[in-house]
Design a protein around this motif. Structure first.
Motif, PDB file in Angstrom:
ATOM      1  N   PRO A 302       0.806  -1.225   0.000  1.00 35.28           N
ATOM      2  CA  PRO A 302       0.000   0.000   0.000  1.00 35.28           C
ATOM      3  C   PRO A 302       0.836   1.272   0.000  1.00 35.28           C
ATOM      4  O   PRO A 302       0.460   2.266  -0.635  1.00 35.28           O
ATOM      5  N   LEU A 303       1.980   1.264   0.684  1.00 41.17           N
ATOM      6  CA  LEU A 303       2.813   2.456   0.723  1.00 41.17           C
ATOM      7  C   LEU A 303       3.467   2.728  -0.630  1.00 41.17           C
ATOM      8  O   LEU A 303       3.534   3.879  -1.084  1.00 41.17           O
ATOM      9  N   VAL A 304       3.942   1.684  -1.295  1.00 38.65           N
ATOM     10  CA  VAL A 304       4.523   1.860  -2.622  1.00 38.65           C
ATOM     11  C   VAL A 304       3.456   2.329  -3.613  1.00 38.65           C
ATOM     12  O   VAL A 304       3.703   3.205  -4.449  1.00 38.65           O
ATOM     13  N   ASP A 305       2.255   1.764  -3.516  1.00 38.04           N
ATOM     14  CA  ASP A 305       1.152   2.212  -4.385  1.00 38.04           C
ATOM     15  C   ASP A 305       0.839   3.685  -4.136  1.00 38.04           C
ATOM     16  O   ASP A 305       0.610   4.454  -5.088  1.00 38.04           O
ATOM     17  N   PHE A 306       0.808   4.086  -2.871  1.00 36.80           N
ATOM     18  CA  PHE A 306       0.545   5.483  -2.509  1.00 36.80           C
ATOM     19  C   PHE A 306       1.615   6.397  -3.104  1.00 36.80           C
ATOM     20  O   PHE A 306       1.322   7.466  -3.658  1.00 36.80           O
ATOM     21  N   LEU A 307       2.876   5.972  -2.993  1.00 35.69           N
ATOM     22  CA  LEU A 307       3.984   6.765  -3.526  1.00 35.69           C
ATOM     23  C   LEU A 307       3.841   6.970  -5.027  1.00 35.69           C
ATOM     24  O   LEU A 307       3.979   8.099  -5.528  1.00 35.69           O
ATOM     25  N   HIS A 308       3.573   5.902  -5.765  1.00 31.93           N
ATOM     26  CA  HIS A 308       3.523   6.021  -7.223  1.00 31.93           C
ATOM     27  C   HIS A 308       2.244   6.704  -7.708  1.00 31.93           C
ATOM     28  O   HIS A 308       2.230   7.260  -8.811  1.00 31.93           O
ATOM     29  N   ARG A 309       1.213   6.685  -6.895  1.00 28.96           N
ATOM     30  CA  ARG A 309      -0.014   7.380  -7.291  1.00 28.96           C
ATOM     31  C   ARG A 309       0.082   8.878  -7.042  1.00 28.96           C
ATOM     32  O   ARG A 309      -0.386   9.682  -7.853  1.00 28.96           O
ATOM     33  N   TYR A 310       0.705   9.255  -5.928  1.00 25.96           N
ATOM     34  CA  TYR A 310       0.700  10.667  -5.524  1.00 25.96           C
ATOM     35  C   TYR A 310       2.079  11.320  -5.513  1.00 25.96           C
ATOM     36  O   TYR A 310       2.172  12.536  -5.293  1.00 25.96           O
ATOM     37  N   GLY A 311       3.124  10.556  -5.713  1.00 24.51           N
ATOM     38  CA  GLY A 311       4.474  11.104  -5.666  1.00 24.51           C
ATOM     39  C   GLY A 311       5.340  10.542  -6.771  1.00 24.51           C
ATOM     40  O   GLY A 311       4.848  10.075  -7.808  1.00 24.51           O
ATOM     41  N   ARG A 312       6.641  10.569  -6.549  1.00 26.40           N
ATOM     42  CA  ARG A 312       7.601  10.058  -7.521  1.00 26.40           C
ATOM     43  C   ARG A 312       8.556   9.112  -6.815  1.00 26.40           C
ATOM     44  O   ARG A 312       9.011   9.403  -5.702  1.00 26.40           O
ATOM     45  N   GLY A 313       8.845   7.998  -7.444  1.00 20.10           N
ATOM     46  CA  GLY A 313       9.715   7.032  -6.803  1.00 20.10           C
ATOM     47  C   GLY A 313      10.278   6.032  -7.779  1.00 20.10           C
ATOM     48  O   GLY A 313       9.808   5.918  -8.921  1.00 20.10           O
ATOM     49  N   ALA A 314      11.293   5.302  -7.322  1.00 18.36           N
ATOM     50  CA  ALA A 314      11.890   4.220  -8.100  1.00 18.36           C
ATOM     51  C   ALA A 314      12.432   3.188  -7.130  1.00 18.36           C
ATOM     52  O   ALA A 314      12.959   3.534  -6.064  1.00 18.36           O
ATOM     53  N   GLU A 315      12.299   1.928  -7.490  1.00 14.22           N
ATOM     54  CA  GLU A 315      12.808   0.851  -6.644  1.00 14.22           C
ATOM     55  C   GLU A 315      14.288   0.628  -6.905  1.00 14.22           C
ATOM     56  O   GLU A 315      14.749   0.635  -8.050  1.00 14.22           O
ATOM     57  N   LEU A 316      15.031   0.430  -5.815  1.00 16.55           N
ATOM     58  CA  LEU A 316      16.436   0.051  -5.866  1.00 16.55           C
ATOM     59  C   LEU A 316      16.527  -1.390  -5.361  1.00 16.55           C
ATOM     60  O   LEU A 316      16.318  -1.642  -4.165  1.00 16.55           O
ATOM     61  N   PRO A 317      16.789  -2.357  -6.238  1.00 17.59           N
ATOM     62  CA  PRO A 317      16.852  -3.752  -5.788  1.00 17.59           C
ATOM     63  C   PRO A 317      17.890  -3.944  -4.686  1.00 17.59           C
ATOM     64  O   PRO A 317      18.912  -3.246  -4.644  1.00 17.59           O
ATOM     65  N   MET A 318      17.622  -4.904  -3.818  1.00 14.73           N
ATOM     66  CA  MET A 318      18.481  -5.124  -2.655  1.00 14.73           C
ATOM     67  C   MET A 318      19.929  -5.371  -3.053  1.00 14.73           C
ATOM     68  O   MET A 318      20.855  -4.805  -2.442  1.00 14.73           O
ATOM     69  N   ASP A 320      21.525  -4.381  -5.753  1.00 13.80           N
ATOM     70  CA  ASP A 320      22.117  -3.139  -6.246  1.00 13.80           C
ATOM     71  C   ASP A 320      22.382  -2.169  -5.099  1.00 13.80           C
ATOM     72  O   ASP A 320      23.380  -1.444  -5.106  1.00 13.80           O
ATOM     73  N   PHE A 321      21.490  -2.169  -4.122  1.00 13.02           N
ATOM     74  CA  PHE A 321      21.705  -1.313  -2.947  1.00 13.02           C
ATOM     75  C   PHE A 321      22.981  -1.708  -2.226  1.00 13.02           C
ATOM     76  O   PHE A 321      23.822  -0.852  -1.915  1.00 13.02           O
ATOM     77  N   SER A 322      23.148  -2.985  -1.972  1.00 15.44           N
ATOM     78  CA  SER A 322      24.318  -3.454  -1.224  1.00 15.44           C
ATOM     79  C   SER A 322      25.615  -3.225  -1.993  1.00 15.44           C
ATOM     80  O   SER A 322      26.653  -2.916  -1.395  1.00 15.44           O
ATOM     81  N   ALA A 323      25.550  -3.365  -3.318  1.00 11.92           N
ATOM     82  CA  ALA A 323      26.747  -3.240  -4.144  1.00 11.92           C
ATOM     83  C   ALA A 323      27.077  -1.800  -4.514  1.00 11.92           C
ATOM     84  O   ALA A 323      28.125  -1.533  -5.103  1.00 11.92           O
ATOM     85  N   GLY A 324      26.177  -0.861  -4.194  1.00 13.65           N
ATOM     86  CA  GLY A 324      26.429   0.530  -4.529  1.00 13.65           C
ATOM     87  C   GLY A 324      26.053   0.915  -5.941  1.00 13.65           C
ATOM     88  O   GLY A 324      26.464   1.978  -6.432  1.00 13.65           O
ATOM     89  N   ARG A 325      25.261   0.069  -6.601  1.00 16.81           N
ATOM     90  CA  ARG A 325      24.815   0.383  -7.963  1.00 16.81           C
ATOM     91  C   ARG A 325      23.513   1.197  -7.883  1.00 16.81           C
ATOM     92  O   ARG A 325      22.427   0.684  -8.154  1.00 16.81           O
ATOM     93  N   TRP A 326      23.637   2.450  -7.483  1.00 15.04           N
ATOM     94  CA  TRP A 326      22.484   3.278  -7.202  1.00 15.04           C
ATOM     95  C   TRP A 326      22.100   4.214  -8.348  1.00 15.04           C
ATOM     96  O   TRP A 326      20.986   4.747  -8.358  1.00 15.04           O
ATOM     97  N   GLU A 327      23.018   4.455  -9.274  1.00 12.62           N
ATOM     98  CA  GLU A 327      22.815   5.538 -10.239  1.00 12.62           C
ATOM     99  C   GLU A 327      21.513   5.401 -11.019  1.00 12.62           C
ATOM    100  O   GLU A 327      20.777   6.386 -11.198  1.00 12.62           O
ATOM    101  N   LYS A 328      21.230   4.211 -11.514  1.00 16.41           N
ATOM    102  CA  LYS A 328      20.048   4.021 -12.353  1.00 16.41           C
ATOM    103  C   LYS A 328      18.770   4.388 -11.602  1.00 16.41           C
ATOM    104  O   LYS A 328      17.899   5.088 -12.139  1.00 16.41           O
TER     105      LYS A 328
END
Length: 360
Positions: A302-318, A320-328
Motif C-alpha cells: 500500500p505504501l509503494v502504491d501510494f507513492l507512485h499514485r501521488y508522488g515520484r519514486g523508483a525501486e532500488l533492488p536489494m 544493487d543497494f548493497s553493491a552501490g549500484r544506485w545511479e540508475k
C-alpha cells in the motif's frame, strides 16, 4: 487537567513519528493537556518535538519484529520473542491495568500496542487505537500454518485489539479487521519547514550536485558502500548513521543542526525503505523516493502504491543497494513525471485530534 496515557510500539521510531503530530495537534486544541508516554522509545526522540507536558514511563508494550538492520527480519527470533512476551501475558496485562488506573487518564491512545488496548479497556478507560498497520497482520506473514502456537498467539492479539473502542486508521492503512470499529483519517505527517540553502551550505554542496538523504528509520543501518557512493559524480549524500573519515561527499546526519524531517524536506531526494512516515512525508514535500523493499512486511505494498499514485519514486533492488549500484534508480526517481493525481493533504493529525478531543 486532561491526561492521555499514550502507548507507543517500540519497533523502530515509526510509531512514535506517527503519533507525535497527533499529540501536538491535540495540545493546540486542549488547554493544559499532558501525556504519559508508555514505550521503550528513548526520551531523546520526543525532546524538542513534543509540544505538551509529558512524562516517559518506559515499559515494553509489544515486540514487533526482530531485525538484523532495517532490511532483514529474523522470523524465528521474532516468534521466539513473542513467545517470551506472551508467557507472562496475564502478569503484564494486570500490571498495565493497575498502572493505568493509578494514573487516572481520560484516554488511552495506542499506536499500536495490543497490550494497551486490552489494558485500557479492562481498566475502564476510553481506549482508541491509532495506526496504519497491526501486529496480527505483520505476524501472519511469518506464521507457520501448521503451528497451533502461532495461530493462538495471533488470535490473542486480535482479541486484544477488539477491546479498543475504535481504530483511527491513517491513510494509507491496512484492512486491520481485528478492530470492531474503524474510522479512516487522512495521512499523518510532521510539519516541517524546508531549509535547503542552509543545509547545502552546511555540507558544502554545489548547485550542480543533487543532495540525497539516506535514512532507514529507528532500526539503524550499520554500513553503506561508501567508496562507490563517494565516486558517484553529481551526488552528495547525508547518511543517518556513522560515516568513515575517508569520504568527503558523504556526511553524517547527527552533527548537522537539522532534525530528520527537516533533512527530508530540504534534500533533493531520499533513499530509504518504504516506511509510513518516510513515504507520506516524501509525497507531502514532493521529494522523489528511491526505496529498497523487503517484500515480507504487509504495509509495503500500500505504501509503494501510494507513492507512485501521488508522488515520484523508483525501486532500488536489494543487490544493487548493497553493491552501490544506485545511479540508475536515483536518475529514474529524479526523471519520474509528476503524478497524475494531486496528493491528499496530510490532515490525519487534525482528523484524529477532532475525534480525540471528545474524550478530553
Amino acid at each position: 487537567m486532561p491526561l492521555i496515557w499514550c502507548s507507543i510500539s517500540g519497533h523502530g521510531y515509526g510509531h512514535a513519528a506517527q503519533v507525535l503530530p497527533v499529540l501536538n495537534e491535540l495540545a493546540r486544541r486542549v488547554p493544559r493537556l499532558s501525556a504519559i508516554l508508555r514505550t521503550t522509545v528513548p526520551a531523546s526522540f520526543f525532546e524538542g518535538r513534543l509540544h505538551l507536558d509529558w512524562e516517559l514511563r518506559p515499559a515494553e508494550q509489544d515486540i514487533g519484529c526482530v531485525q538484523h538492520g532495517p532490511l532483514k527480519i529474523d522470523a524465528a527470533a521474532t516468534w521466539s520473542e513473542h513467545g517470551r512476551f506472551h508467557r507472562s501475558w496475564d502478569a503484564k496485562l494486570d500490571a498495565e491495568v493497575r498502572a493505568i488506573r493509578a494514573a487516572r487518564p481520560h484516554l488511552v491512545l495506542s499506536d499500536i500496542s495490543y497490550l494497551a488496548t486490552a489494558a485500557g479497556a479492562q481498566a475502564g478507560v476510553p481506549t482508541v487505537a491509532l495506526g496504519s498497520l497491526s501486529w496480527d497482520l505483520v505476524l501472519a506473514k511469518f506464521a507457520d500454518r501448521n503451528s497451533e502456537e502461532h495461530q493462538t498467539l495471533i488470535d490473542r492479539i486480535r482479541r486484544a485489539y477488539a477491546a479498543a473502542d475504535v481504530l483511527l486508521r491513517a491513510m494509507p492503512g491496512l484492512p486491520m479487521d481485528a478492530f470492531r470499529r474503524i474510522v479512516d483519517i487522512g495521512p499523518i505527517a510532521q510539519a516541517s519547514e524546508p531549509k535547503p540553502a542552509a543545509l547545502r551550505q552546511a555540507v558544502g554542496a554545489s548547485s550542480e550536485e543533487r543532495l540525497v538523504l539516506v535514512g532507514f528509520g529507528g532500526v539503524p543501518l550499520s554500513s553503506l558502500p561508501f567508496q562507490r557512493l563517494e565516486a558517484m559524480a553529481g551526488y552528495r549524500f547525508i547518511f543517518d548513521g556513522s560515516v568513515p573519515a575517508s569520504v568527503s561527499r558523504i556526511h553524517a546526519a547527527a552533527p548537522l543542526p537539522f532534525r530528520f524531517n527537516i533533512l527530508l524536506a530540504s534534500t533533493d531526494l531520499v533513499v530509504s525503505k518504504p516506511g509510513y512516515s518516510t513515504v507520506v512525508e516524501a509525497v507531502t514535500h514532493r521529494k522523489p523516493l528511491v526505496y529498497v523493499r523487503r517484500y515480507n512486511f504487509p504495509d509495503e505494498g500500500p505504501l509503494v502504491d501510494f507513492l507512485h499514485r501521488y508522488g515520484r519514486g523508483a525501486e532500488l533492488p536489494m543487490d544493487d543497494f548493497s553493491a552501490g549500484r544506485w545511479e540508475k534508480a536515483l536518475d529514474a526517481a529524479c526523471a519520474a513525471p509528476e503524478p497524475p493525481a494531486p496528493a491528499p493533504q496530510p490532515m490525519g493529525a487534525a482528523d484524529a485530534a477532532e475525534i480525540l478531543t471528545q474524550y478530553l
